[in-house]
Design a protein around this motif. Structure first.
Motif, PDB file in Angstrom:
ATOM      1  N   ALA A 192       1.082  -1.253  -0.171  1.00 48.67           N
ATOM      2  CA  ALA A 192       0.028  -0.078   0.264  1.00 48.67           C
ATOM      3  C   ALA A 192       0.884   1.281   0.017  1.00 48.67           C
ATOM      4  O   ALA A 192       1.936   1.287   0.963  1.00 48.67           O
ATOM      5  CB  ALA A 192      -0.867   0.000   1.005  1.00 48.67           C
ATOM      6  N   ILE A 193       0.652   2.065  -1.225  1.00 39.37           N
ATOM      7  CA  ILE A 193       1.319   3.174  -1.023  1.00 39.37           C
ATOM      8  C   ILE A 193       0.500   4.661  -0.850  1.00 39.37           C
ATOM      9  O   ILE A 193      -0.628   4.597  -1.680  1.00 39.37           O
ATOM     10  CB  ILE A 193       2.090   3.551  -2.491  1.00 39.37           C
ATOM     11  CG1 ILE A 193       3.127   2.409  -2.751  1.00 39.37           C
ATOM     12  CG2 ILE A 193       2.836   4.720  -2.549  1.00 39.37           C
ATOM     13  CD1 ILE A 193       3.221   2.022  -4.117  1.00 39.37           C
ATOM     14  N   LYS A 194       1.062   5.363   0.056  1.00 36.54           N
ATOM     15  CA  LYS A 194      -0.115   6.332   0.483  1.00 36.54           C
ATOM     16  C   LYS A 194       0.712   7.704   0.477  1.00 36.54           C
ATOM     17  O   LYS A 194       1.943   7.800   0.859  1.00 36.54           O
ATOM     18  CB  LYS A 194      -0.393   6.020   1.804  1.00 36.54           C
ATOM     19  CG  LYS A 194      -1.643   7.327   2.327  1.00 36.54           C
ATOM     20  CD  LYS A 194      -2.247   7.021   3.813  1.00 36.54           C
ATOM     21  CE  LYS A 194      -2.936   7.873   4.131  1.00 36.54           C
ATOM     22  NZ  LYS A 194      -3.718   7.969   5.362  1.00 36.54           N
ATOM     23  N   ALA A 195       0.024   8.959   0.081  1.00 33.39           N
ATOM     24  CA  ALA A 195       0.504  10.411  -0.123  1.00 33.39           C
ATOM     25  C   ALA A 195      -0.097  11.198   0.600  1.00 33.39           C
ATOM     26  O   ALA A 195      -1.374  11.151   0.065  1.00 33.39           O
ATOM     27  CB  ALA A 195       1.295  10.711  -1.216  1.00 33.39           C
ATOM     28  N   ALA A 196      -0.135  11.923   1.437  1.00 37.16           N
ATOM     29  CA  ALA A 196      -0.979  12.850   2.078  1.00 37.16           C
ATOM     30  C   ALA A 196      -0.185  14.073   2.761  1.00 37.16           C
ATOM     31  O   ALA A 196       1.046  14.084   2.903  1.00 37.16           O
ATOM     32  CB  ALA A 196      -1.800  12.213   3.127  1.00 37.16           C
ATOM     33  N   VAL A 197      -0.884  15.272   2.757  1.00 36.55           N
ATOM     34  CA  VAL A 197      -0.302  16.440   3.449  1.00 36.55           C
ATOM     35  C   VAL A 197      -0.684  16.458   4.932  1.00 36.55           C
ATOM     36  O   VAL A 197      -1.958  16.236   5.487  1.00 36.55           O
ATOM     37  CB  VAL A 197      -0.934  17.648   2.851  1.00 36.55           C
ATOM     38  CG1 VAL A 197      -0.527  18.851   3.354  1.00 36.55           C
ATOM     39  CG2 VAL A 197      -0.485  17.653   1.268  1.00 36.55           C
ATOM     40  N   ASP A 198       0.252  16.584   5.774  1.00 35.67           N
ATOM     41  CA  ASP A 198       0.110  16.532   6.986  1.00 35.67           C
ATOM     42  C   ASP A 198       0.570  17.970   7.678  1.00 35.67           C
ATOM     43  O   ASP A 198       2.060  18.241   7.540  1.00 35.67           O
ATOM     44  CB  ASP A 198       0.731  15.498   7.800  1.00 35.67           C
ATOM     45  CG  ASP A 198       0.378  15.441   9.331  1.00 35.67           C
ATOM     46  OD1 ASP A 198      -0.247  16.014   9.726  1.00 35.67           O
ATOM     47  OD2 ASP A 198       1.292  14.555  10.103  1.00 35.67           O
ATOM     48  N   GLU A 199      -0.257  18.792   8.002  1.00 35.40           N
ATOM     49  CA  GLU A 199       0.233  20.448   8.363  1.00 35.40           C
ATOM     50  C   GLU A 199       1.213  20.807   7.266  1.00 35.40           C
ATOM     51  O   GLU A 199       0.730  21.114   6.099  1.00 35.40           O
ATOM     52  CB  GLU A 199       0.994  20.161   9.717  1.00 35.40           C
ATOM     53  CG  GLU A 199      -0.010  19.722  10.829  1.00 35.40           C
ATOM     54  CD  GLU A 199       0.420  19.819  12.153  1.00 35.40           C
ATOM     55  OE1 GLU A 199       1.755  19.907  12.268  1.00 35.40           O
ATOM     56  OE2 GLU A 199      -0.066  19.596  13.133  1.00 35.40           O
ATOM     57  N   THR A 200       2.621  21.040   7.608  1.00 40.14           N
ATOM     58  CA  THR A 200       3.468  21.568   6.696  1.00 40.14           C
ATOM     59  C   THR A 200       4.314  20.581   6.119  1.00 40.14           C
ATOM     60  O   THR A 200       5.276  20.877   5.730  1.00 40.14           O
ATOM     61  CB  THR A 200       4.342  22.546   7.405  1.00 40.14           C
ATOM     62  OG1 THR A 200       4.986  21.959   8.503  1.00 40.14           O
ATOM     63  CG2 THR A 200       3.456  23.921   7.963  1.00 40.14           C
ATOM     64  N   PHE A 201       3.958  19.227   6.288  1.00 37.29           N
ATOM     65  CA  PHE A 201       4.779  18.368   5.735  1.00 37.29           C
ATOM     66  C   PHE A 201       4.024  17.319   4.711  1.00 37.29           C
ATOM     67  O   PHE A 201       2.962  17.255   4.754  1.00 37.29           O
ATOM     68  CB  PHE A 201       5.278  17.351   6.800  1.00 37.29           C
ATOM     69  CG  PHE A 201       6.394  17.677   7.706  1.00 37.29           C
ATOM     70  CD1 PHE A 201       7.662  17.533   7.580  1.00 37.29           C
ATOM     71  CD2 PHE A 201       6.148  18.735   8.701  1.00 37.29           C
ATOM     72  CE1 PHE A 201       8.604  18.209   8.075  1.00 37.29           C
ATOM     73  CE2 PHE A 201       6.993  19.174   9.654  1.00 37.29           C
ATOM     74  CZ  PHE A 201       8.344  19.024   9.308  1.00 37.29           C
ATOM     75  N   LEU A 202       4.683  16.688   3.932  1.00 38.81           N
ATOM     76  CA  LEU A 202       4.192  15.802   2.999  1.00 38.81           C
ATOM     77  C   LEU A 202       4.653  14.454   3.473  1.00 38.81           C
ATOM     78  O   LEU A 202       5.872  14.198   3.796  1.00 38.81           O
ATOM     79  CB  LEU A 202       5.046  16.077   1.507  1.00 38.81           C
ATOM     80  CG  LEU A 202       4.709  14.675   0.310  1.00 38.81           C
ATOM     81  CD1 LEU A 202       3.202  14.388   0.092  1.00 38.81           C
ATOM     82  CD2 LEU A 202       5.500  15.045  -0.614  1.00 38.81           C
ATOM     83  N   GLN A 203       3.526  13.527   3.702  1.00 38.23           N
ATOM     84  CA  GLN A 203       3.867  12.242   4.465  1.00 38.23           C
ATOM     85  C   GLN A 203       3.605  11.161   3.102  1.00 38.23           C
ATOM     86  O   GLN A 203       2.769  11.145   2.520  1.00 38.23           O
ATOM     87  CB  GLN A 203       3.187  12.097   5.619  1.00 38.23           C
ATOM     88  CG  GLN A 203       3.319  10.477   6.137  1.00 38.23           C
ATOM     89  CD  GLN A 203       2.769  10.401   7.461  1.00 38.23           C
ATOM     90  OE1 GLN A 203       2.738  11.377   8.400  1.00 38.23           O
ATOM     91  NE2 GLN A 203       2.477   9.429   8.022  1.00 38.23           N
ATOM     92  N   LEU A 204       4.776  10.177   2.971  1.00 37.78           N
ATOM     93  CA  LEU A 204       4.647   9.231   2.033  1.00 37.78           C
ATOM     94  C   LEU A 204       4.707   7.954   2.937  1.00 37.78           C
ATOM     95  O   LEU A 204       5.619   7.712   3.780  1.00 37.78           O
ATOM     96  CB  LEU A 204       5.783   9.404   1.360  1.00 37.78           C
ATOM     97  CG  LEU A 204       6.240  10.583   0.475  1.00 37.78           C
ATOM     98  CD1 LEU A 204       7.289  10.624  -0.666  1.00 37.78           C
ATOM     99  CD2 LEU A 204       4.629  10.817  -0.620  1.00 37.78           C
ATOM    100  N   ASP A 205       4.068   6.775   2.901  1.00 37.85           N
ATOM    101  CA  ASP A 205       4.044   5.775   3.583  1.00 37.85           C
ATOM    102  C   ASP A 205       4.082   4.551   2.421  1.00 37.85           C
ATOM    103  O   ASP A 205       3.299   4.633   1.298  1.00 37.85           O
ATOM    104  CB  ASP A 205       2.820   5.329   4.347  1.00 37.85           C
ATOM    105  CG  ASP A 205       2.698   6.546   5.433  1.00 37.85           C
ATOM    106  OD1 ASP A 205       3.351   7.049   5.830  1.00 37.85           O
ATOM    107  OD2 ASP A 205       1.462   7.027   5.829  1.00 37.85           O
ATOM    108  N   VAL A 206       4.909   3.671   2.633  1.00 38.55           N
ATOM    109  CA  VAL A 206       4.941   2.275   1.903  1.00 38.55           C
ATOM    110  C   VAL A 206       4.765   1.397   2.736  1.00 38.55           C
ATOM    111  O   VAL A 206       5.579   0.896   3.811  1.00 38.55           O
ATOM    112  CB  VAL A 206       6.330   2.321   1.351  1.00 38.55           C
ATOM    113  CG1 VAL A 206       6.383   0.967   0.448  1.00 38.55           C
ATOM    114  CG2 VAL A 206       6.473   3.124   0.103  1.00 38.55           C
ATOM    115  N   ALA A 207       3.714   0.452   2.804  1.00 42.11           N
ATOM    116  CA  ALA A 207       3.306  -0.585   3.763  1.00 42.11           C
ATOM    117  C   ALA A 207       3.245  -1.786   2.945  1.00 42.11           C
ATOM    118  O   ALA A 207       2.670  -1.908   1.795  1.00 42.11           O
ATOM    119  CB  ALA A 207       2.318  -0.152   4.737  1.00 42.11           C
TER     120      ALA A 207
END
Length: 273
Positions: A192-207
């Motif tokens: 699972a690949i996820k990309a989202a905006v979290d406050e002033t950061f870009l968060q990328l997850d690979v699970a």
């Protein structure tokens, strides 16, 4: 009646006064001249020192930039040989098995992927949308290898697609999941690949949903498996440290309900194009 004291000599006193004044003027002029010379010398050497300091600082910054550039290129180019070795091994296996059609398809995807990676400057960032397109090229190759054993889930926030990321930042993470998790599963492998905006950061997850997430985390933190996993996770950590010193997060944790999850948080940087 006038009385003239024998020690008083007006002419002699006048001469002494003039001589004293001349001596005073001489030493005053000398002192002034020395003071001016000292002042101008101090100013000259101060200005000269300042420009030398600025020049040395510029040379130091130039050296740091060159070092930074060389380090980024070295780390980015580590990825291609590692990936190429694994893919060529897979193509060789397909050829030996007589599956020429799949081998040819992998070669086409491989050439397209390598063209993308070589056309992009390692020092420059790319928009996440282009990074995902390159990742899909890589996954097409891996889907040929694993077929139904590999499923991909994408959860990409629309607001993230035009944000800048280091090129080929996701591919090593996906490759790591495939090699150390999906490859060990007879079926049902999922990334699972996820990309989202979290406050002033870009968060990328690979699970992934691999069977040994907890064991993998223990090995990573203890460096017991550093040689095996180093090219993937260590490469990403080092690149992030160079590109975003003290302004990023790199976390490896257990996935739910099983497997391994890698989270990257980097500052939001919008594309100027």
């Amino acid at each position: 009646m006038w009385i003239i004291h024998p020690l008083v000599n007006p002419e002699l006193d006048h001469s002494k006064v003039e001589k004293s004044i001349n001596i005073f003027n001489y030493f005053s002029g000398l002192t002034y001249s020395l003071a001016m010379i000292l002042a101008w010398s101090t100013l000259y050497f101060s200005v000269n020192f300042y420009f030398r300091l600025v020049n040395e600082k510029e040379m130091h910054l130039a050296a740091v930039r060159l070092s930074h550039s060389a380090q980024i290129k070295m780390l980015r180019y580590q990825i291609n040989p590692h990936f190429l070795f694994n893919t060529l091994n897979a193509i060789s296996t397909l050829v030996l098995m007589g599956n020429k059609e799949k081998a040819n398809g992998m070669l086409v995807h491989l050439s397209t992927f390598l063209r993308f990676s070589l056309d992009n400057d390692p020092e420059k960032k790319v928009v996440l949308y282009d990074e995902l397109k390159a990742l899909m090229l890589y996954l097409e190759i891996e889907k040929t290898r694993f077929d139904e054993r590999l499923n991909i889930q994408l959860d990409i926030d629309e607001a993230t697609k035009n944000l800048l990321v280091p090129s080929l930042i996701l591919q090593p993470l996906v490759e790591n999941s495939i090699k150390y998790s999906i490859a060990k599963m007879p079926s049902g492998g999922e990334i699972a690949i996820k990309a989202a905006v979290d406050e002033t950061f870009l968060q990328l997850d690979v699970a992934d949903n691999g069977p040994d997430g907890h064991a993998s985390i223990s090995k990573i933190h203890s460096n017991a498996d550093a040689k095996a996993k180093g090219v993937g996770l260590r490469n990403i950590k080092e690149r992030l440290a160079v590109l975003y010193p003290k302004h990023h997060q790199f976390m490896v944790q257990e996935n739910t309900p099983q497997g391994l999850k890698v989270c990257i948080r980097i500052p939001i940087e919008a594309s100027k194009e």
